[in-house]
Design a protein around this motif. Structure first.
Motif, PDB file in Angstrom:
ATOM      1  N   LEU A  14      -4.591 -12.376  11.114  1.00 54.07           N
ATOM      2  CA  LEU A  14      -4.787 -11.016  11.619  1.00 54.07           C
ATOM      3  C   LEU A  14      -4.714 -11.000  13.141  1.00 54.07           C
ATOM      4  CD1 LEU A  14      -7.649  -9.489   9.451  1.00 54.07           C
ATOM      5  CD2 LEU A  14      -5.263  -8.781   9.549  1.00 54.07           C
ATOM      6  N   SER A  19      -1.992  -8.904  15.771  1.00 55.02           N
ATOM      7  CA  SER A  19      -2.920  -7.805  16.035  1.00 55.02           C
ATOM      8  C   SER A  19      -2.189  -6.493  16.291  1.00 55.02           C
ATOM      9  CB  SER A  19      -3.822  -8.150  17.214  1.00 55.02           C
ATOM     10  OG  SER A  19      -3.035  -8.259  18.378  1.00 55.02           O
ATOM     11  N   VAL A  56      -1.136  -5.094  12.969  1.00 59.78           N
ATOM     12  CA  VAL A  56      -2.329  -4.648  12.231  1.00 59.78           C
ATOM     13  C   VAL A  56      -2.816  -3.318  12.782  1.00 59.78           C
ATOM     14  CG1 VAL A  56      -4.779  -5.144  11.846  1.00 59.78           C
ATOM     15  CG2 VAL A  56      -3.079  -6.931  11.533  1.00 59.78           C
ATOM     16  N   SER A  57      -2.869  -3.213  14.112  1.00 60.69           N
ATOM     17  CA  SER A  57      -3.413  -1.972  14.672  1.00 60.69           C
ATOM     18  C   SER A  57      -2.493  -0.801  14.404  1.00 60.69           C
ATOM     19  CB  SER A  57      -3.719  -2.121  16.167  1.00 60.69           C
ATOM     20  OG  SER A  57      -2.651  -2.744  16.806  1.00 60.69           O
ATOM     21  N   ILE A 108      -0.453  -0.439  11.822  1.00 57.05           N
ATOM     22  CA  ILE A 108      -0.554  -0.076  10.396  1.00 57.05           C
ATOM     23  C   ILE A 108      -1.879   0.626  10.110  1.00 57.05           C
ATOM     24  CG2 ILE A 108      -0.811  -1.052   8.071  1.00 57.05           C
ATOM     25  CD1 ILE A 108       1.235  -3.155   8.877  1.00 57.05           C
ATOM     26  N   CYS A 109      -2.959   0.053  10.618  1.00 61.62           N
ATOM     27  CA  CYS A 109      -4.278   0.614  10.311  1.00 61.62           C
ATOM     28  C   CYS A 109      -4.417   2.016  10.885  1.00 61.62           C
ATOM     29  CB  CYS A 109      -5.387  -0.280  10.853  1.00 61.62           C
ATOM     30  SG  CYS A 109      -5.710  -1.683   9.803  1.00 61.62           S
ATOM     31  N   CYS A 110      -3.995   2.201  12.131  1.00 60.56           N
ATOM     32  CA  CYS A 110      -4.151   3.506  12.751  1.00 60.56           C
ATOM     33  C   CYS A 110      -3.338   4.557  12.011  1.00 60.56           C
ATOM     34  CB  CYS A 110      -3.713   3.450  14.208  1.00 60.56           C
ATOM     35  SG  CYS A 110      -5.032   2.884  15.258  1.00 60.56           S
ATOM     36  N   ALA A 144      -2.379   4.427   8.952  1.00 61.51           N
ATOM     37  CA  ALA A 144      -3.002   4.660   7.648  1.00 61.51           C
ATOM     38  C   ALA A 144      -4.242   5.519   7.794  1.00 61.51           C
ATOM     39  CB  ALA A 144      -3.364   3.328   7.001  1.00 61.51           C
ATOM     40  N   GLY A 145      -4.995   5.303   8.882  1.00 63.87           N
ATOM     41  CA  GLY A 145      -6.206   6.084   9.099  1.00 63.87           C
ATOM     42  C   GLY A 145      -5.895   7.555   9.278  1.00 63.87           C
ATOM     43  N   LEU A 194     -10.363   2.708   8.355  1.00 60.42           N
ATOM     44  CA  LEU A 194      -9.013   2.251   8.719  1.00 60.42           C
ATOM     45  C   LEU A 194      -8.761   2.483  10.200  1.00 60.42           C
ATOM     46  CD1 LEU A 194      -6.911   3.486   5.686  1.00 60.42           C
ATOM     47  CD2 LEU A 194      -7.218   1.128   6.429  1.00 60.42           C
ATOM     48  N   ALA A 221     -10.847  -0.108  12.178  1.00 56.17           N
ATOM     49  CA  ALA A 221     -10.683  -1.524  11.821  1.00 56.17           C
ATOM     50  C   ALA A 221      -9.923  -2.318  12.878  1.00 56.17           C
ATOM     51  CB  ALA A 221     -10.010  -1.628  10.462  1.00 56.17           C
ATOM     52  N   PRO A 222      -8.854  -1.777  13.512  1.00 58.73           N
ATOM     53  CA  PRO A 222      -8.129  -2.589  14.493  1.00 58.73           C
ATOM     54  C   PRO A 222      -8.941  -2.935  15.734  1.00 58.73           C
ATOM     55  CG  PRO A 222      -7.007  -0.494  14.127  1.00 58.73           C
ATOM     56  CD  PRO A 222      -8.203  -0.481  13.299  1.00 58.73           C
TER      57      PRO A 222
END
Lengths: 585, 699
Positions: free
Chosen positions: B21, B25, B28-29, B31-33, B35-36, B458, B461-462
């Motif tokens: 992860l 990073s 990940v950030s 994708i997470c953002c 998705a959020g 989500l 999370a980053p």
């Protein structure tokens, strides 16, 4: 053939027996003295009716059974319920009172000063206290056994009072006792007909004849207050007084709304006319004569002093009704109201120190009525009358303070009622005018009361505890063992406008097993008791032989009762840790 | 020793996952953002239908007992009160007398409650503290007072441990037909309840004197109910007085009468409707985004829709209803839903585009009002005492003057209230069965905490991932930098090097301390007499900048590294910033979820993207230019006043915006003790300042 013969002989025997019983019955009904002589046991029944200022009617049934001490007559009784006699004997009960109550007694509207309310107003749920004639070390054992017996006898969960967390032993304030008194309450006990039926079974006529025939279940449970009480007194055989032996007083106090008002929907805001009622309209039944084995069977109608005073005032205003004077006509048919039956007796309270007016009681004997000619008493109002009942010297209320899941405070506030201004509210002790007030409060162990946080305010000013509290007895709670008990004897300065007490507490952290079912309902703190020992709740009547034979009136007159005033139970909702069992988490 | 070596070689899977992860990073950030944000937009689709969770409530199972007789009685009261308004002289006391007379004629216990209105004042240390009787009383002015009238019906056979509260705000001076109508509804129900036999809980009817606002009288009464001041020397409620005219000479006490714990409270209001049908508006948000139990809203909705034929609405953002992009988004979700349905008919994800727009507008409003932390009505006062309460606002189709229409309205309104009270009366326990944490997307649809938490999770999370990866990268940098300086550095130098993060953390701490100072400044600014909001706002900004400079000068200049250390310094600062922001958001999500959600939406992209502008300018690649533009835009938007003005401009148009508006808004936040204020001052603003500092980092 032989079988047939034997059957016939059986039948014969039954017929003979029946005839014998009929004969016996006839002799009994012709002269009630047969049974009275046989054993010295007595039973009398009475009913007191009283209109309240808020358009309601009080009906107070009183059944009294007496039996001489059992040792002289073996184990058998003619009238007295055997179950009670056994209970008294087995558990060495000296005095006991058990009450089942639904609803609240409204002290402000229904009065809190007369003997009737101070004796019969009880806290909601079940209250039990008993004095035992045993050494102190055995009292708890006897109490536990007594609770189980009563539980079986009255179809109620009185057995929960066995646990030491639920009962306490008041010493200062409740009743003068020497360590052999136990007191317990179940504030959440539901009261229903299943409790009434066993209570009625103790009556010799049950509800088949006599005054108890009025107890139509839907009517008496529809009321605003319902309290069924059983009080036992037993004394040793040594004394040769009339009340030696066992005395059992069973009372049922109900406050009902005369149906005419409910159905009629009198929306007229301006007219405050009281509803007219009769026994048949409030109970839906009549009195079919007396219970044949009762020594006396009477119905009383009481007009309290506030009402009588108001009526006299009205009379004075309306000079044209002067002919209908109160003294001569006995008041029963005047311009204000009409009583449908001519009373047999009229009692007037005399020498009343409290106020100008006195209360009036009409007595009716039921003995001359029968099934074909039932007794039905009616009261018809002609003009609107507004009055108020006599109040206790102080109005007491108890409530919770604060919000949240952790802390709070229990507050008791005392305020003088309007009527107390004219009362001799005080006893002068050492040149100071003071009013004595006793407070008795039991708090379950899971409400951790910090007794050191007791704050006293008189006239909205904080006062030192020693100034106001004469005596205090505190027994702190022990977790899962005993409840916290606080007894206080207060001396309030006369003329104080208000007094308040507050006690802080923490809500205990309970294990999941310790929550009752429906835990989010919260826990009840039992009603606290406040009494005014310096006031005597008694009424004086002119001396009359009749009075001594009447249990209700003699209670009014003789018994020096303390003013008991209940502050109703309050409910504390605990934070439920197990909340995640529901879906909301 | 051998074992540890083996374990070092073969790392545990969780460690390997973490390393993976950290090394990705950025991915990940992103994708997470995404998705959020997507999850947040998907919430109207995921909303479930409400259902009555507590079986004991049984709404509508008993037929209504309220009849025309009660209504005609209520009409009498309305007429009498309306006649008073024709001669406003002395209408105040007389109207109290009339209401009290009507109440006591029904057999209720009546008392008056006198209160002093409280001016909106800043109490710097008053956040989260419980309602307190002592402090409040001191600051109130003595000459102004209002009188509430309280009537209590004691339940016939109840034990008085619980009560249901009915509140009708009523302004005796200015109150029009509207307010007398709400009194009429309450009176018709009250008169019915004095005669019913099924009542198990006491009923308290509070006629709140609303000449100083609707909230203040209710809050004052609740305070005196729960935390009376025994020792107040010049207390208000001691004297009794004769309220009366010729008809009504009885004494009404000013001492507060009590019943038990409150099970629920209903606030009634009537509004002039301009819609096509009779509607019922439900307002539920209390302070700091607290909501009443969903079951309370459910029974009101059920009874209003299925029994009384009213249309129920909750608050919406009307500007979102016409917005094109929401509509197109709805269409996208609709077609997606259809597609999903072809794959598996059991998946019911699709909602129509129109429904989506409606849901989104309601959800946004629900989120906004919760985030604001300001109660939407007098019901908010009850929530402070853990009482479930809502405000019901009836609005009529036609004017109230027509008597037949009015009777019909009173009958329907009264029956609705009767039904709700009867349901709550059935409750054995307090409300606990249904949800407390939810967002409404329509009166009958909700998103529970389990669903909306995902979007937030989500989104944030980053943050720890990026913080950790940045820190790890600077650690990797360390050896090389140490080699460069190996000639000059001694042992102390290397120790200082490994404690490099301390400097950044100090900066972060200083900026947060500054944030706390800024939050306290309005308390002093508000003391300036005769100042208008615009000057207050500019003074606030000036003082804030000044204090930032002073703090920097005092605390940061002696070490002087902040501008000194070149390599990796900004990365460590960013790492510390993100960590503190993550902690702040986490805390805020517990206090007020909606604030944290909106704050995360605004600030998380900025915090993740922050990169020194100088480096981007030097980089000159497309990626760095894009990043620079994004940073500049985000940097402007996430500055709280800028956010406020943009938002206000979008809703109301940019023409009428004044600089003082922001001050007024902040003042209202402080006056209502909203935790959002603390969040803005102590989490959001420091994070923004730190991000700006990173952007302007001289490297």
């Amino acid at each position: 053939m032989a079988i047939l013969l034997s059957r016939r002989s059986n039948l014969l025997a039954v017929v003979v027996l029946l005839l014998c019983q009929l004969f016996l019955y006839a002799t009994v009904s012709s002269s009630g003295s047969v049974l009275k002589q046989g054993g010295g046991e007595e039973f009398s029944e009475e009913l007191l009716l009283k209109p309240f200022p808020d358009r309601k009617v009080l009906a107070h049934f009183h059944f009294q059974s007496r039996a001489p001490h059992s040792s002289s007559h073996g184990r058998h009784h003619h009238l007295f319920p055997k179950a009670i006699a056994q209970l008294v004997k087995k558990f060495r009960v000296k005095e006991m009172e058990l009450s089942f109550t639904q609803g609240r007694w409204r002290y402000e509207q229904w009065g809190g000063f007369d003997p009737l309310s101070s004796n019969n107003a009880k806290p909601p749920g079940v209250e039990l206290w008993a004095v035992f004639d045993v050494p102190q070390s055995l009292v708890d054992v006897y109490w536990r056994n007594l609770t189980h017996t009563l539980s079986g006898l009255f179809c109620a969960s009185i057995n929960f009072l066995e646990s030491s967390t639920t009962y306490s032993a008041p010493e200062l304030t409740f009743k003068p006792s020497f360590g052999n008194l136990r007191y317990g309450t179940l504030p959440r006990e539901a009261v229903c007909t299943e409790n009434l039926t066993p209570w009625l079974k103790l009556l010799p006529c049950r509800d088949k004849a006599g005054l108890s025939a009025l107890m139509d279940r839907p009517s008496i449970y529809r009321g605003f207050y319902h309290s069924q009480r059983l009080r036992l007194t037993s004394s040793e055989s040594g004394s040769d007084e009339v009340d030696s032996g066992i005395g059992l007083d069973q009372t049922l106090t109900v406050v009902l709304q005369p149906s005419s008002w409910r159905t009629g929907k009198t929306y007229s805001v301006e007219t405050n006319i009281q509803p007219s009622w009769s026994i048949s309209s409030i109970f839906g039944r009549n009195i079919p004569g007396k219970c044949v084995i009762a020594k006396s069977s009477n119905v009383y109608l009481q007009l309290d002093n506030g009402l009588v005073g108001e009526l006299k005032n009205l009379e004075r205003e309306n000079a044209k009704y002067v002919a209908n004077t109160f003294e001569s006509e006995g008041f029963q048919s005047n311009h204000a109201f009409k009583i449908s039956v001519t009373p047999d007796k009229v009692f007037e309270e005399v020498d009343n120190l409290h106020g100008k007016s006195t209360s009036v009681i009409y007595g009716f004997s039921v003995e001359k009525y029968s099934d074909s000619q039932p007794f039905d008493l009616g009261l018809t109002w002609k003009i609107p009358v507004v009055w108020s009942c006599q109040q206790a010297p102080l109005h007491a209320s108890r409530f919770l303070m604060g919000s949240g899941n952790e802390r709070g405070a229990i507050a008791i506030s005392l305020e003088p009622t309007e009527s107390s201004e004219g009362l001799p509210t005080s006893h002068i002790i050492d040149g100071r005018c003071e009013l004595r007030v006793d407070i008795f409060q039991v708090v379950p162990w899971y409400i951790k009361v910090y007794f050191h946080t007791l704050q006293v305010f008189v006239d909205k000013q904080p006062r030192a505890m020693a100034d106001v509290v004469d005596k205090i007895r505190v027994s702190p709670s022990k977790d899962k063992v005993s409840p916290g008990v606080m007894e206080m004897i207060l001396k309030l300065p006369c003329g104080s406008k208000s007094a308040a007490f507050s006690l802080e507490f923490d809500k205990g952290f309970l294990h999941i097993d310790e929550y009752p079912p429906d835990a989010n309902q919260g826990f009840d703190i039992p009603s606290a008791l406040i009494s005014f020992p310096s006031f005597n709740a008694r009424m004086n009547f002119s001396e009359d032989e009749f009075l001594n034979n009447s249990p209700i009136l003699s209670k009014f007159q003789h018994a020096l009762q303390r003013h008991h005033h209940y502050m109703h139970s309050i409910c504390i909702v605990f934070w439920i840790i197990a909340q995640c069992a529901s879906e909301a988490c | 020793m051998a074992e540890t070596e083996v374990s070092k070689k073969r790392k545990r899977p969780i460690v390997r996952l973490a390393v993976l992860l950290l090394s990705h990073s950025v991915l990940v950030s992103v994708i997470c953002c995404t998705a959020g944000v997507f999850g947040l937009l998907l919430l109207p689709v995921l909303a479930k239908n409400t259902y009555i969770s507590e079986n004991a409530l049984m709404p509508g199972s008993a037929s209504s007992m309220l009849s025309n007789q009660e209504v005609s009685e209520a009409n009498k009261l309305i007429k009498e009160l309306n006649n008073l308004h024709s001669n406003p002289l002395g209408a105040t006391t007389e109207s109290h007398g009339i209401i009290a007379k009507y109440m006591s004629n029904l057999g209720a216990q009546v008392n008056n409650h006198k209160f002093h209105p409280q001016l909106n004042q800043f109490h710097p240390l008053h956040f989260f503290s419980g309602p307190d009787s002592g402090v409040m009383q001191e600051n109130s002015t003595r000459s102004l007072y209002g009188i509430n009238t309280v009537g209590i019906i004691r339940a016939p056979r109840g034990d008085g441990k619980e009560a249901i509260v009915l509140v009708t705000p009523y302004n005796a001076v200015k109150g029009g037909v509207r307010e007398t109508l709400s009194l009429g509804i309450a009176y018709s129900v009250f008169s019915l309840l004095t005669r019913v036999t099924w009542l198990a809980k006491d009923i308290i009817w509070l006629v709140a004197d609303s000449q100083y606002g609707e909230y203040a009288p209710v809050a004052a009464w609740l305070r005196d109910y729960h935390t009376p001041a025994f020792s107040n020397l010049d207390s208000l409620n001691t004297e009794t007085c004769h309220v009366g005219n010729n008809n009504f000479e009885s004494k009404i006490s000013y001492g507060i009468r009590r019943s038990g714990t409150m099970a629920a409270a209903l606030v009634l209001g009537v509004a002039y409707g301009n819609e096509n049908e009779d509607t019922l508006g439900i307002y539920a948000e209390a302070s700091n985004g607290q909501m009443p139990n969903l079951d309370l809203i459910n029974i009101v909705h059920y009874l209003a829709v299925h029994r009384q034929g009213l249309r129920v609405k909750v608050e919406q953002f009307h500007w979102l209803l016409n917005s094109k992009w929401v509509k197109s988004l709805g269409e996208v979700f609709e077609s997606l839903g259809k597609m999903v349905k072809t794959l598996n008919p059991d998946w019911k994800l699709g909602i129509s585009a129109a429904d989506y727009v409606e849901g989104a507008a309601t959800l946004a409003s629900s989120l906004y009002h919760q985030a604001l932390g300001v109660p939407t009505g007098p019901h908010g006062a009850f929530r402070d005492y853990q009482v479930d309460a809502i405000t019901l606002e009836f609005s009529l189709r036609i004017s109230f003057d027509r008597l037949d229409r009015r009777n019909d309205f009173l009958l329907h309104g009264g029956r609705l209230i009767e039904g709700v009270i009867r349901s709550v009366n059935n409750l054995l326990e307090k409300f606990h069965q249904s949800f407390f944490l939810y967002l409404l997307t329509s009166p009958s649809k909700f998103v529970s905490v389990g669903v909306y938490m995902i979007a937030f999770a989500l989104l944030v999370a980053p943050l720890p991932v990026v913080a950790a990866s940045l820190y790890a990268k600077t650690l990797d940098l360390n050896p090389t930098s140490e080699k460069d300086k190996s000639a000059t550095s001694n042992e102390l130098g290397s120790v200082l090097q490994s404690w490099k993060w301390l400097n950044s953390v100090k900066t972060v701490f200083v900026v947060h301390f500054w944030g706390a100072t800024v939050s306290l400044l309005p308390y002093f600014i508000s003391q300036i007499p005769d100042s208008d909001p615009t000057t207050n706002f500019s003074v606030w900004i000036l003082l804030s900048i000044l204090s930032l400079e002073i703090l920097r000068w005092i605390l940061v200049s002696p070490s002087s590294h902040i501008y000194g250390l070149p390599q990796g310094e900004w990365a460590i600062l960013k790492s510390a910033t993100i960590s503190s922001f993550f902690i702040g958001l986490g805390l805020m999500s517990v206090i007020n979820f909606a604030t944290a959600e909106i704050g995360a939406l605004l600030m998380v992209p900025m915090a993740l993207m922050a990169h020194p502008l100088k480096l981007d300018v030097r980089g000159q690649s497309l990626r760095s230019i894009l990043r620079m533009i994004c940073n500049l835009v985000l940097g402007v938007i996430s500055f709280p006043p800028a956010t406020f003005f943009v938002f206000k401009g979008v809703i109301e148009g940019f023409s009428g915006i004044k600089a003082g508006d922001f001050w007024n808004w902040v003042e209202s936040l402080w006056a209502w003790n909203s935790a959002t204020y603390l969040y803005i001052g102590m989490v959001h603003l420091p994070c923004w300042v730190l991000c700006v500092q990173i952007l302007l980092h001289p490297c």
